[in-house]
Design an enzyme around this catalytic site. Structure first.
Site, mmCIF file in Angstrom:
data_model
loop_
_atom_site.group_PDB
_atom_site.id
_atom_site.type_symbol
_atom_site.label_atom_id
_atom_site.label_comp_id
_atom_site.label_asym_id
_atom_site.label_seq_id
_atom_site.Cartn_x
_atom_site.Cartn_y
_atom_site.Cartn_z
ATOM 1 N N CYS A 43 0.845 -1.197 0.000
ATOM 2 C CA CYS A 43 0.000 0.000 0.000
ATOM 3 C C CYS A 43 0.882 1.249 0.000
ATOM 4 O O CYS A 43 2.006 1.237 0.499
ATOM 5 C CB CYS A 43 -0.901 0.005 1.235
ATOM 6 S SG CYS A 43 -2.046 1.413 1.265
ATOM 7 N N ASP A 45 0.431 3.716 1.754
ATOM 8 C CA ASP A 45 0.386 4.293 3.109
ATOM 9 C C ASP A 45 1.789 4.557 3.659
ATOM 10 O O ASP A 45 2.653 3.676 3.627
ATOM 11 C CB ASP A 45 -0.373 3.302 4.024
ATOM 12 C CG ASP A 45 -0.768 3.938 5.344
ATOM 13 O OD1 ASP A 45 0.143 4.384 6.084
ATOM 14 O OD2 ASP A 45 -1.970 3.988 5.642
ATOM 15 N N ARG A 47 2.878 4.640 6.509
ATOM 16 C CA ARG A 47 3.262 3.893 7.713
ATOM 17 C C ARG A 47 3.740 2.482 7.420
ATOM 18 O O ARG A 47 4.051 1.736 8.344
ATOM 19 C CB ARG A 47 2.060 3.839 8.677
ATOM 20 C CG ARG A 47 1.591 5.208 9.132
ATOM 21 C CD ARG A 47 0.218 5.141 9.757
ATOM 22 N NE ARG A 47 -0.802 4.752 8.783
ATOM 23 C CZ ARG A 47 -2.093 4.575 9.064
ATOM 24 N NH1 ARG A 47 -2.504 4.738 10.312
ATOM 25 N NH2 ARG A 47 -2.948 4.227 8.126
ATOM 26 N N HIS A 99 -2.356 -3.975 5.035
ATOM 27 C CA HIS A 99 -2.177 -3.587 6.441
ATOM 28 C C HIS A 99 -3.519 -3.240 7.059
ATOM 29 O O HIS A 99 -4.398 -2.681 6.396
ATOM 30 C CB HIS A 99 -1.213 -2.395 6.550
ATOM 31 C CG HIS A 99 -1.747 -1.136 5.922
ATOM 32 N ND1 HIS A 99 -2.315 -0.138 6.662
ATOM 33 C CD2 HIS A 99 -1.838 -0.740 4.632
ATOM 34 C CE1 HIS A 99 -2.712 0.850 5.855
ATOM 35 N NE2 HIS A 99 -2.437 0.502 4.609
ATOM 36 N N CYS A 102 -6.209 0.103 6.778
ATOM 37 C CA CYS A 102 -5.950 0.652 5.440
ATOM 38 C C CYS A 102 -7.086 1.598 5.019
ATOM 39 O O CYS A 102 -8.242 1.191 4.957
ATOM 40 C CB CYS A 102 -5.814 -0.491 4.435
ATOM 41 S SG CYS A 102 -5.443 0.076 2.762
HETATM 42 ZN ZN LIG Z 1 -3.416 1.145 2.941
#
Ligand SMILES: [Zn+2]
Length: 199
Positions: A43, A45, A47, A99, A102
């Site tokens: 992803c 993302d 993090r 994750h 998400c």
């Molecule tokens: Zn995500």
């Protein structure tokens, strides 16, 4: 005055000197080319940084990231990365890593409109529709979202196995292994979903 932005460049200089302290040939070796054993499909993302959470170094992971780690059969970007990784770099492992928490997956669980991204989220909603029976039976919404994250990874790995690239690799005797992982932002731990994946 130091700004957040200028710190990024300062940090880069520090990182270079740390790497050179550990191995004066570090960058010379990387400059010769790459032979990563892993393709990471994760992803976007912030993090979930592929190298950091797996303790890997530059040169070890070829990386493709998009919202909700999707494997879309018409996504030329993903297909190009996959083809290059499998057929040129000859990676041994392709990992799809989702994750918990998400945003893309959560957005696919509601009916709000977010704009252009709705067209991307549509694909995630299709995964929900396929697994509606199981997901709707989970009453706790957090648990339902977590299971949806896992199911989405399982579906993306299944889609990965059906790409012409992976099918041809296996037909030609390549031992390309594909895996589904979920990363838990709350504790940093990765969970393997491989035993739930059927091709
Ligand atoms: Zn995500």
């Amino acid at each position: 005055m130091k700004t957040y932005y200028s710190n990024l460049i300062d940090n880069n200089r520090k990182w270079v000197s740390e790497k050179l302290n550990q191995d004066s040939d570090f960058f010379n070796k990387l400059a010769h080319g790459q032979k990563p054993p892993v393709l990471w499909i994760g992803c976007a993302d912030s993090r979930v940084p592929a190298n950091e959470i797996t303790g890997t170094q530059p040169g070890e992971m070829f990386v493709h990231r998009n919202i909700a780690n999707m494997v879309i059969h018409t996504d030329m970007n993903m297909l190009s990365v996959l083809d290059y990784a499998v057929n040129v770099l000859d990676v041994k492992h392709v990992i799809v890593c989702g994750h918990y928490g998400c945003g893309g997956v959560l957005a696919a669980m509601d009916t709000k409109e977010y704009g252009l991204i709705d067209n991307w989220i549509r694909h995630i909603k299709d995964v929900y529709r396929l697994h509606r029976h199981e997901l709707d039976s989970i009453e706790d919404m957090k648990e339902r979202a977590n299971r949806f994250v896992e199911i989405n990874v399982i579906e993306q790995v299944a889609d990965l196995s059906k790409t012409s690239i992976i099918k041809n690799a296996w037909k030609n005797g390549k031992d390309t292994q594909i895996h589904g992982w979920v990363y838990d932002i709350k504790n940093g731990l990765i969970q393997e979903l491989d035993e739930q994946i059927k091709f």
